[in-house]
Write an enzyme that holds these catalytic residues in place. Sequence first.
Site, short mmCIF file in Angstrom:
data_model
loop_
_atom_site.label_atom_id
_atom_site.label_comp_id
_atom_site.label_asym_id
_atom_site.label_seq_id
_atom_site.Cartn_x
_atom_site.Cartn_y
_atom_site.Cartn_z
N HIS A 238 -104.42 53.67 40.01
CA HIS A 238 -105.27 54.49 40.86
C HIS A 238 -106.40 53.63 41.41
O HIS A 238 -106.65 52.53 40.92
CB HIS A 238 -105.87 55.65 40.07
CG HIS A 238 -106.82 55.20 39.00
ND1 HIS A 238 -106.39 54.75 37.77
CD2 HIS A 238 -108.17 55.08 39.00
CE1 HIS A 238 -107.44 54.39 37.04
NE2 HIS A 238 -108.53 54.57 37.76
N ASP A 240 -110.61 54.13 42.15
CA ASP A 240 -111.69 55.04 41.81
C ASP A 240 -112.34 55.53 43.09
O ASP A 240 -112.41 54.80 44.08
CB ASP A 240 -112.73 54.31 40.95
CG ASP A 240 -112.17 53.97 39.57
OD1 ASP A 240 -112.72 53.05 38.93
OD2 ASP A 240 -111.17 54.60 39.16
N HIS A 310 -105.95 49.86 40.12
CA HIS A 310 -105.98 49.38 38.74
C HIS A 310 -105.34 50.41 37.82
O HIS A 310 -105.07 51.54 38.21
CB HIS A 310 -107.42 49.05 38.30
CG HIS A 310 -108.37 50.19 38.43
ND1 HIS A 310 -108.86 50.61 39.66
CD2 HIS A 310 -108.90 51.01 37.51
CE1 HIS A 310 -109.68 51.64 39.46
NE2 HIS A 310 -109.72 51.90 38.18
N ARG A 320 -107.39 51.46 21.98
CA ARG A 320 -108.28 50.88 23.00
C ARG A 320 -109.23 51.95 23.47
O ARG A 320 -108.89 53.13 23.56
CB ARG A 320 -107.46 50.34 24.17
CG ARG A 320 -108.29 49.69 25.25
CD ARG A 320 -107.45 48.89 26.23
NE ARG A 320 -108.32 48.34 27.26
CZ ARG A 320 -108.65 48.97 28.38
NH1 ARG A 320 -108.13 50.18 28.62
NH2 ARG A 320 -109.47 48.45 29.27
C1 LIG Z 1 -116.19 62.06 39.85
C2 LIG Z 1 -114.97 61.81 39.41
C3 LIG Z 1 -114.23 60.50 39.52
C4 LIG Z 1 -112.90 60.81 38.85
C5 LIG Z 1 -112.73 62.30 39.12
C6 LIG Z 1 -114.10 62.82 38.78
C7 LIG Z 1 -114.27 62.80 37.26
C8 LIG Z 1 -113.32 61.85 36.56
C9 LIG Z 1 -113.00 60.58 37.34
C10 LIG Z 1 -111.66 59.97 36.96
C11 LIG Z 1 -111.64 59.10 35.69
C12 LIG Z 1 -110.27 58.49 35.44
C13 LIG Z 1 -109.63 57.98 36.73
C14 LIG Z 1 -109.80 58.95 37.91
C15 LIG Z 1 -109.00 58.52 39.16
C16 LIG Z 1 -109.47 60.33 37.44
O1 LIG Z 1 -108.41 60.87 37.54
O2 LIG Z 1 -110.60 60.94 36.90
C17 LIG Z 1 -111.30 59.11 38.16
C18 LIG Z 1 -111.67 60.03 39.34
C19 LIG Z 1 -111.96 59.25 40.63
O3 LIG Z 1 -112.57 58.16 40.55
O4 LIG Z 1 -111.56 59.75 41.67
O1 LIG Z 2 -109.48 51.99 30.58
C1 LIG Z 2 -109.64 51.20 31.55
O2 LIG Z 2 -109.81 49.98 31.38
C2 LIG Z 2 -109.65 51.75 32.97
C3 LIG Z 2 -110.33 53.11 33.07
C4 LIG Z 2 -110.38 53.58 34.49
O3 LIG Z 2 -109.81 52.98 35.40
C5 LIG Z 2 -111.11 54.81 34.84
O4 LIG Z 2 -111.60 55.51 33.91
O5 LIG Z 2 -111.19 55.09 36.08
FE LIG Z 3 -110.42 53.72 37.33
#
Ligand SMILES: C=C1C[C@]23C[C@H]1CC[C@H]2[C@@]12CCC[C@@](C)(C(=O)O1)[C@H]2[C@@H]3C(=O)O
Ligand SMILES: O=C(O)CCC(=O)C(=O)O
Ligand SMILES: [Fe+2]
Length: 387
Positions: A238, A240, A310, A320
Site C-alpha cells: 500500500h 500511506d 510498501h 514484529r
Molecule cells: C488516517 C489514516 C491513515 C490510514 C487510514 C487511517 C487510519 C489508519 C491508517 C492505516 C494504517 C495501516 C496502513 C493503511 C493504508 C491502512 O489501511 O490504515 C493506513 C491508512 C492510510 O495511510 O491511508
Molecule cells: O510494519 C511496518 O513496517 C509497516 C507499517 C505500515 O506501513 C503502516 O502502518 O502504514
Molecule cells: Fe504504511
Amino acid sequence: MSSVAESVRPHSRNLQQQPCLDFDAVHEVPESHAWPQVEDYPGGYGVEEEEEEKEDQSSPIPVIDLAEANAAARMREACETWGVFQVTNHGIPMRLFDDVETQARRLFALPAQQKLKAARSPDGLTGYGIARIATFFSKLLWSEGFTIAGSPAEHARLLWSHPQDYSQFCEAMEEYDREMKKLARRLMWLMLASLGITKEDVTWAGPGGEMDGASAMFQLNWYPACPNPERAMGLAEHTDSPLFAILHQNTTTGLQVLQDGGAPAAGGTNSNSNSNSRWVTVPPLPGALVVNVGDLLHIFTNGRFKSVMHRAVVNRTRPRLSVAYFWGPPGNVWLSPLEKLVGPENGPLYPSMSWPEYLKIKAGEGISIGGKGGGGLSEEMWLAPKG
Ligand SMILES: C=C1C[C@]23C[C@H]1CC[C@H]2[C@@]12CCC[C@@](C)(C(=O)O1)[C@H]2[C@@H]3C(=O)O
Ligand SMILES: O=C(O)CCC(=O)C(=O)O
Ligand SMILES: [Fe+2]
C-alpha cells in the site's frame, strides 16, 4: 478545526473485519491467510537471518543524519527517488521507544475478547482491528492493529479496567505523540525547504509555520511469528495517505519498499506488472526512524516526491512490532499542488484534496476524479484487489 478521524465517513464498502485467528495456536498458515508465495522475501531463517540483517547494513535506502548540513538536500534526493529514507540524530530518547514497545506488547498480549472490547467500529478509524486495507484483499493479514487519533484514553479504558493499567499506556502514547509532532514539523520544513518552498507558500501552516492544526494518527502494528512466513502477509502492499509517515520498527526485519524499474507500470494497478520492480528491505537500525512520503505529499509536490509502495512481511521465529505515525494537514484543509512546483510546462497534476476526502476516494467511495486512469489520480492509488 475538524480532525481527520471525525471527518471520514463510514468505510462502508466492507465492514471492518476483526482478527479472528489465534496466531499463536496454529502450526501452519490456514488457507484464509495463505497468500501466493511472497517474492523477494528478505532472506533465510534462523541463524543465517542474523547474517542477512548484518548484510542489510549496506541497504540502499538512504540514512540521513539530521545534524548534518546537507540533511535537507539528501532528503529531497531520497524523496524524489525512493520516497523513503531513515533518519538518525532525531533527538528522541531510546527510552521512549522502549516504553511505547512495552505498552504496545501489553495491549496485543491481552486476550482476544478483551481486545475486541476496543474494536474499531465499522464506521470508525480508531481502535483495535485489522488494517483498513485488508478489505481490498481476498486473503487475511498476519497482523493485528490498533489505531490512535489524539488521546487513546477512550479505547484504553475499554481494554483495562484499572486506572493504573490504562494510564501507563496513555502516558507513553501521549508522550510519543508530542515528540513525533515536533519531529514531523521539523521534517516537513526540511523537505519543503529543499524544494525552495517557504513558510509563506504554505497558507495553512500558520504565521510562523508552526502547523498547530496539523492532524496526526498513529498505528500500532503487531505481527505474530508465523510458521510459514513466505506464505503469509503482515501488511499488504500500500501507499500511506498522509503527507508522510514516521515509522519505528522493532529489531525484527519486515518492512519492504517497492523499487520499481523506472518506467511506471503502464496502466497496471498491480505493482508487480512492472517486471523489473523489486522489494527492498528497510533494515531496522537502532535509533533510526523510517520516514516515508505519503499520497498527500505526492500531490502537494505535484508529483515530485514519490509516495512509496510498501508492505510488511512476517518472521518465522520472531514477532514484529511497528509504530507508524501519520502526519497531515488539518482535516478541513484542501491541499493543491504548490504553485512554485507547477511550471508552465507541467500544470497541476492533481486536483485539490483534503485528507478525509482522499481517504474516502482511496476507499473507493468518493468520486473518481478524471475518470478511471484519466487525468486524475493515478490508478496506483486504488489498491486493486489481488487478481
Ligand atoms: C488516517 C489514516 C491513515 C490510514 C487510514 C487511517 C487510519 C489508519 C491508517 C492505516 C494504517 C495501516 C496502513 C493503511 C493504508 C491502512 O489501511 O490504515 C493506513 C491508512 C492510510 O495511510 O491511508
Ligand atoms: O510494519 C511496518 O513496517 C509497516 C507499517 C505500515 O506501513 C503502516 O502502518 O502504514
Ligand atoms: Fe504504511
